[in-house]
Design a protein around this motif. Sequence first.
Motif, PDB file in Angstrom:
ATOM      1  N   GLU A   1      41.529  40.379  25.124  1.00  0.00           N
ATOM      2  CA  GLU A   1      42.727  40.006  24.354  1.00  0.00           C
ATOM      3  C   GLU A   1      42.568  40.402  22.888  1.00  0.00           C
ATOM      4  OE1 GLU A   1      44.044  36.317  27.279  1.00  0.00           O
ATOM      5  OE2 GLU A   1      42.862  35.877  25.492  1.00  0.00           O
ATOM      6  N   GLU A   2      41.353  40.242  22.359  1.00  0.00           N
ATOM      7  CA  GLU A   2      41.100  40.634  20.968  1.00  0.00           C
ATOM      8  C   GLU A   2      41.255  42.149  20.810  1.00  0.00           C
ATOM      9  OE1 GLU A   2      37.351  39.211  19.388  1.00  0.00           O
ATOM     10  OE2 GLU A   2      37.538  40.495  17.620  1.00  0.00           O
ATOM     11  N   ALA A   3      40.770  42.913  21.778  1.00  0.00           N
ATOM     12  CA  ALA A   3      40.888  44.378  21.699  1.00  0.00           C
ATOM     13  C   ALA A   3      42.352  44.802  21.687  1.00  0.00           C
ATOM     14  CB  ALA A   3      40.157  45.023  22.877  1.00  0.00           C
ATOM     15  N   ALA A   4      43.150  44.195  22.566  1.00  0.00           N
ATOM     16  CA  ALA A   4      44.573  44.559  22.635  1.00  0.00           C
ATOM     17  C   ALA A   4      45.306  44.170  21.363  1.00  0.00           C
ATOM     18  CB  ALA A   4      45.216  43.888  23.846  1.00  0.00           C
ATOM     19  N   ALA A   5      44.799  43.131  20.669  1.00  0.00           N
ATOM     20  CA  ALA A   5      45.443  42.702  19.425  1.00  0.00           C
ATOM     21  C   ALA A   5      44.929  43.488  18.220  1.00  0.00           C
ATOM     22  CB  ALA A   5      45.188  41.208  19.207  1.00  0.00           C
ATOM     23  N   THR A   6      43.796  44.168  18.372  1.00  0.00           N
ATOM     24  CA  THR A   6      43.125  44.802  17.234  1.00  0.00           C
ATOM     25  C   THR A   6      43.405  46.296  17.126  1.00  0.00           C
ATOM     26  OG1 THR A   6      41.297  43.206  17.363  1.00  0.00           O
ATOM     27  CG2 THR A   6      40.847  45.298  16.233  1.00  0.00           C
TER      28      THR A   6
END
Length: 207
Positions: free
Chosen positions: A30-35
Motif C-alpha cells: 500500500e505504501e508503494a502504491a501511494a509513493t
Amino acid sequence: MSSSLTDGREAPTLHWSQIHGWFRWRDLQEEAAATFAAGSTFVEVGCYLGRSLCSLAEVVSAADREFTVVGVDYCRGSGPEGTAARDAHAATVAEGDGTLAGQLHRNVIACGYADRVHLVVSPSPAAATLFADGSLAWLHLDARHEYDSVLADIDGWLPKVAPGGWLSGDDYDEQWWPGVVAAVRDRVPDAEECSTGQWRWVKPKSA
Ligand SMILES: C[S@@+](CC[C@H](N)C(=O)[O-])C[C@H]1O[C@@H](n2cnc3c(N)ncnc32)[C@H](O)[C@@H]1O
C-alpha cells in the motif's frame, strides 16, 4: 457456470487471502502504491502460489495510477532452507510434476489478474538481466532464503532499482533465517527493518 464482468472478462472466483502462502507485507504494498509515480514497475521475486502477488495486484488495481506488476519464480520450490531445513514447497511441486507454474497461473487467473500481472518463470538472477538498470521502483525478494541465494538475488537486482526506489525482502529473522540477515548486512548494511519481519533498502537518489 462462470459469470462475466461487463467488459467481457471472467469474474474472479478466488481472493488472494484464500491462496496458501506466507505473505505479511500488505502495508509495504500500500505504501508503494501511494509513493511511486504512475508508470512505475514493481517486481516480486518468489511468488509460490501467488498470495502476495495477487494482493499486490489488488492494491495497484485500487490505486488511482497505473503500475506494472511482475512476478518472478522458477516454480520448482526453494528446497530445504533456514534453521529448520524445511522444504515447504516440495509437496506442491510434486503435485505439479516438478513445477508449481500451472497452479500459480491458475490462481492469478482465478483472482482476475491475468491481464494485469506478468509472470516470468525463470531463476531469479537470470530474470534480472531482462530489466534495464534503474528501471524498477520496487523489487521485493522472497525466494530461497539461504545466504548464497539472497546474496545472488541482491547482486542481480540491486542495479535494476531506480534511484529513490526500494530493494526489500521477507523473513529478516536471525533465529529462523540467518542467511537472509547475513546477506542483507553484508550487501546493504544500511537497510532497515520494516513492516512485519521485512527489510528495506532505499537506493540513494544520487550515487
Ligand atoms: C517463500 S516462497 C514465496 C512465497 C510467496 N511470496 C507468498 O506470498 O506466499 C519462495 C518461492 O521462491 C521460489 N524460488 C526459490 N528460489 C528461486 C530462484 N533462485 N529463482 C526463482 N524463484 C525461486 C520458489 O519456487 C518459491 O515458489
